[in-house]
Design a protein around this motif. Sequence first.
Motif, PDB file in Angstrom:
ATOM      1  N   MET A   1      -0.446  61.042  49.525  1.00  0.00           N
ATOM      2  CA  MET A   1      -1.882  61.027  49.257  1.00  0.00           C
ATOM      3  C   MET A   1      -2.550  62.173  49.997  1.00  0.00           C
ATOM      4  O   MET A   1      -2.174  62.516  51.120  1.00  0.00           O
ATOM      5  CB  MET A   1      -2.491  59.691  49.694  1.00  0.00           C
ATOM      6  CG  MET A   1      -3.960  59.525  49.317  1.00  0.00           C
ATOM      7  SD  MET A   1      -4.579  57.863  49.737  1.00  0.00           S
ATOM      8  CE  MET A   1      -3.639  56.868  48.574  1.00  0.00           C
TER       9      MET A   1
ATOM     10  N   ILE B   1      -4.713  53.584  42.725  1.00  0.00           N
ATOM     11  CA  ILE B   1      -3.515  53.985  43.472  1.00  0.00           C
ATOM     12  C   ILE B   1      -2.298  53.197  42.988  1.00  0.00           C
ATOM     13  O   ILE B   1      -1.245  53.771  42.667  1.00  0.00           O
ATOM     14  CB  ILE B   1      -3.726  53.767  44.987  1.00  0.00           C
ATOM     15  CG1 ILE B   1      -4.793  54.730  45.517  1.00  0.00           C
ATOM     16  CG2 ILE B   1      -2.410  53.959  45.752  1.00  0.00           C
ATOM     17  CD1 ILE B   1      -5.299  54.381  46.911  1.00  0.00           C
TER      18      ILE B   1
ATOM     19  N   LEU C   1      -3.234  61.846  44.407  1.00  0.00           N
ATOM     20  CA  LEU C   1      -1.847  61.470  44.666  1.00  0.00           C
ATOM     21  C   LEU C   1      -0.926  62.573  44.160  1.00  0.00           C
ATOM     22  O   LEU C   1      -1.134  63.113  43.067  1.00  0.00           O
ATOM     23  CB  LEU C   1      -1.507  60.154  43.969  1.00  0.00           C
ATOM     24  CG  LEU C   1      -2.067  58.890  44.627  1.00  0.00           C
ATOM     25  CD1 LEU C   1      -1.972  57.705  43.676  1.00  0.00           C
ATOM     26  CD2 LEU C   1      -1.337  58.585  45.936  1.00  0.00           C
TER      27      LEU C   1
ATOM     28  N   TYR D   1     -10.223  52.524  46.087  1.00  0.00           N
ATOM     29  CA  TYR D   1      -9.410  53.123  45.022  1.00  0.00           C
ATOM     30  C   TYR D   1      -8.047  52.444  44.877  1.00  0.00           C
ATOM     31  O   TYR D   1      -7.130  53.010  44.290  1.00  0.00           O
ATOM     32  CB  TYR D   1      -9.224  54.623  45.297  1.00  0.00           C
ATOM     33  CG  TYR D   1     -10.534  55.359  45.361  1.00  0.00           C
ATOM     34  CD1 TYR D   1     -11.123  55.870  44.209  1.00  0.00           C
ATOM     35  CD2 TYR D   1     -11.209  55.503  46.570  1.00  0.00           C
ATOM     36  CE1 TYR D   1     -12.345  56.517  44.259  1.00  0.00           C
ATOM     37  CE2 TYR D   1     -12.436  56.149  46.630  1.00  0.00           C
ATOM     38  CZ  TYR D   1     -12.995  56.650  45.474  1.00  0.00           C
ATOM     39  OH  TYR D   1     -14.219  57.283  45.533  1.00  0.00           O
TER      40      TYR D   1
ATOM     41  N   TYR E   1      -8.195  61.859  41.169  1.00  0.00           N
ATOM     42  CA  TYR E   1      -8.973  60.730  40.664  1.00  0.00           C
ATOM     43  C   TYR E   1      -9.761  61.209  39.448  1.00  0.00           C
ATOM     44  O   TYR E   1     -10.398  62.267  39.485  1.00  0.00           O
ATOM     45  CB  TYR E   1      -9.908  60.187  41.744  1.00  0.00           C
ATOM     46  CG  TYR E   1     -10.540  58.887  41.336  1.00  0.00           C
ATOM     47  CD1 TYR E   1      -9.789  57.717  41.301  1.00  0.00           C
ATOM     48  CD2 TYR E   1     -11.874  58.829  40.957  1.00  0.00           C
ATOM     49  CE1 TYR E   1     -10.356  56.514  40.904  1.00  0.00           C
ATOM     50  CE2 TYR E   1     -12.450  57.631  40.560  1.00  0.00           C
ATOM     51  CZ  TYR E   1     -11.679  56.479  40.534  1.00  0.00           C
ATOM     52  OH  TYR E   1     -12.245  55.293  40.129  1.00  0.00           O
TER      53      TYR E   1
END
Length: 252
Positions: A62, A245, A113, A241, A99
């Motif tokens: 991340m 995730i 990610l 989030y 995102y």
Amino acid sequence: IMHGLNKFVFFQVLALLGQNAHGSEIINGHKANKNTMLYMASVQNYRGHVCGGFLVSEDFVMTAAHCADENPMRVVLGTHNLKSLSNAIIRHIEVRYKYPSYEKVGAGQDIMLLKLSEKVTLNGKLEPIRLPIDAQKHIKDNEVCHVAGWGMDRTGGTTVNDLRVVDVSVISLRDCNMEWKGVPDNVICAGGYKTNKGFCQGDSGGPLVCNGIAVGVVSFNRNMTCDYPDVPNVYTDVSKYLDWIRNTIKNA
């Protein structure tokens, strides 16, 4: 008149947020102890280190969404010293998952990610960090957490080779909004305000860690200034989030 005033305030807020700068390294911290923070990652492009990050599973790191602007190509894990890579674990980045509604740093949703090209072995050298369980359990104002990275140790300084870490206290969103004249939704503020400790330029994407849990992702400070005290440092709130995730990792 009130409608016009609201528009004026709104554009003032946008202008102030537009003055932010990518967040990063450690001011008034210390060298991280050996065999600690086994989740830390250096996100790199062809020139070298550009952002921090942290291991959250065998094949995902991340970081901050704005780190994609630096065109990262690989991730370095398993070392605190970026000049000593003989025993480091290096993985190429297979896919970047920003995102979906992220637009720019300072506007929120600053989380990404990175899917690694190959899984890493989780052992005494590498361990993922825990994430929040849900969005309801949250950190407390004034809670002491820590942030780590390899970036600059002062305004206009140079990045460091050894991982450094500093304790920072969580700042209430009320105070953070007052000092910034408004911040994006879904953020945490900690350090940089009423203290000489915080992050600086060169290592966005690193984790804000509270009680062993990665609760935030380094996002931005103001005007590339690390001469604290200043306005609070701003992190993306990981707990907001969790569904994204989990789904991203599951379906990748």
